[in-house]
Design an enzyme around this catalytic site. Structure first.
Site, mmCIF file in Angstrom:
data_model
loop_
_atom_site.group_PDB
_atom_site.id
_atom_site.type_symbol
_atom_site.label_atom_id
_atom_site.label_comp_id
_atom_site.label_asym_id
_atom_site.label_seq_id
_atom_site.Cartn_x
_atom_site.Cartn_y
_atom_site.Cartn_z
ATOM 1 N N ILE A 238 45.349 72.918 -21.320
ATOM 2 C CA ILE A 238 45.649 72.745 -19.523
ATOM 3 C C ILE A 238 46.837 74.030 -19.111
ATOM 4 O O ILE A 238 46.867 74.849 -18.445
ATOM 5 C CB ILE A 238 45.241 72.362 -18.594
ATOM 6 C CG1 ILE A 238 45.830 70.588 -18.985
ATOM 7 C CG2 ILE A 238 44.247 71.669 -18.886
ATOM 8 C CD1 ILE A 238 46.677 70.127 -17.485
ATOM 9 N N TYR B 124 49.636 53.363 -18.066
ATOM 10 C CA TYR B 124 49.206 54.184 -19.060
ATOM 11 C C TYR B 124 48.562 52.670 -20.179
ATOM 12 O O TYR B 124 47.368 53.379 -21.075
ATOM 13 C CB TYR B 124 51.020 54.529 -20.038
ATOM 14 C CG TYR B 124 50.008 55.259 -21.921
ATOM 15 C CD1 TYR B 124 50.051 56.571 -21.837
ATOM 16 C CD2 TYR B 124 50.847 54.757 -22.210
ATOM 17 C CE1 TYR B 124 49.415 56.724 -22.964
ATOM 18 C CE2 TYR B 124 50.828 55.437 -23.581
ATOM 19 C CZ TYR B 124 50.078 56.289 -24.146
ATOM 20 O OH TYR B 124 50.305 57.082 -25.487
HETATM 21 N N1 SER Z 1 54.844 57.119 -26.864
HETATM 22 C C1 SER Z 1 54.008 56.974 -25.598
HETATM 23 C C2 SER Z 1 55.194 56.422 -24.537
HETATM 24 O O1 SER Z 1 56.330 56.049 -24.636
HETATM 25 C C3 SER Z 1 53.712 55.074 -25.910
HETATM 26 O O2 SER Z 1 52.572 55.448 -26.881
HETATM 27 O O3 SER Z 1 54.725 56.913 -23.215
#
Ligand code: SER
Length: 314
Positions: A35, A141
């Protein structure tokens, strides 16, 4: 691989993977998307502005370019995700489901999607974390990565789409910076050392995390994607190279810059890191498709310092 689409191509992993992909597919068979406009080193590639939340646009690109293989990398990382949990969930989940569904309806041969060590959590065995274990992620996440793993497996089981995935540790690279992750310190620290400045670290001195050098990460993706179907026993593989603390990384960098030092000012990212594995058991990946990392910590530090010096000299 014939016609290949990369989403999130301007990111840390996408910008390096795209260049290696180009060598395999030829420039004309590779479409990269994001994007934001691509960095200069990708400007010769076919680029499309593509918002992966736009389901119709994703389908249209796959149809118009007769895409056979998708590397779906667009995502929001852990630290940014904690500031914007709803957006992180929407981008990471809806984006993945849009790609999986477009792959189903357009009969795409293979999809690669990165999972993460963030899919584990504080009740996980954090030392030599096994492939199959308790997974109770505490960041949005991590929750999106664990849910994404289940969605991928669902599409494999229900619709026979060949989706393959790796639970990546922190990635260290010099070509493109990471953005908004908990493991980003392991890249930022090199840039400070090269500038001749000290580093303020947002993780504690002894917080150990698994890390991997970018060439190993790219090699792992190709090895996994090329492995015969019969050898794939899980859909999201544990993968390890080496583990390091900020204190140990500082010592390794001091071999090149003796006056370099790190101050520790741990913030919420240190709490996140403490719920992630410190070391990983990746024996399933080693057995199934012959995974073998090439870079240990000292080689990574040498290579990072050499290449960043050249970038500065240019
Ligand atoms: N590198 C990523 C993070 O620190 C983890 O997968 O969010």
């Amino acid at each position: 691989m014939k016609n290949v689409l990369v989403t999130g191509a301007c990111g840390q992993l996408g910008s390096e993977l795209s260049l290696v992909l180009e060598k395999m597919t030829g420039t004309e068979n590779l479409v990269i998307s994001d994007i934001c406009r691509p960095p200069a080193h990708l400007s010769h590639l076919q680029f499309l502005m593509l918002d992966i939340l736009d389901e119709q646009a994703v389908k249209q690109v796959i149809e118009e370019h007769s895409i056979n293989v998708i590397f779906h990398l667009a995502a929001m990382l852990s630290a940014t995700g904690e500031h914007r949990p709803r957006q992180a969930w929407t981008l990471n989940m809806e984006g993945l489901i849009n790609v999986l569904d477009a792959a189903r309806t357009h009969k795409v041969d293979k999809v690669f999607w990165p999972s993460s060590i963030a899919a584990f959590g504080s009740h996980t065995q954090l030392d030599k974390t096994p492939q199959h274990t308790i997974m109770d992620p505490e960041t949005i996440y991590g929750i999106s990565k664990l849910s994404g793993e289940l969605w991928c497996k669902y599409y494999v089981d229900r619709f026979a789409i060949d989706v393959r995935s790796i639970r990546f540790p922190g990635l260290i690279s010099y070509k493109s910076p990471p953005g908004g992750g908990t493991t980003d310190y392991a890249v930022a620290i090199f840039h400070q050392a090269l500038k001749g400045e000290d580093f303020e670290c947002f993780l504690g001195e002894n917080t150990r995390l698994p890390m991997m050098y970018m060439p190993d990460a790219v090699e792992a993706i190709f090895k996994l994607m090329q492995a015969p179907k019969e050898s794939i026993s899980v859909r999201s593989y544990n993968l390890a190279a080496f583990s390091v603390t900020p204190g140990e990384l500082t010592l390794a960098i001091q071999k090149h810059f003796p006056h370099f030092s790190t101050r520790y000012n741990p913030d919420f990212r240190d709490l996140i890191a403490k719920t992630w594995p410190s070391t990983i058991d990746d024996s399933v990946a080693r057995n199934d498709w012959g995974w073998q990392p090439q870079y240990e910590l000292s080689e990574v530090v040498n290579d990072m310092v050499t290449n960043l010096r050249m970038t500065i000299d240019d």
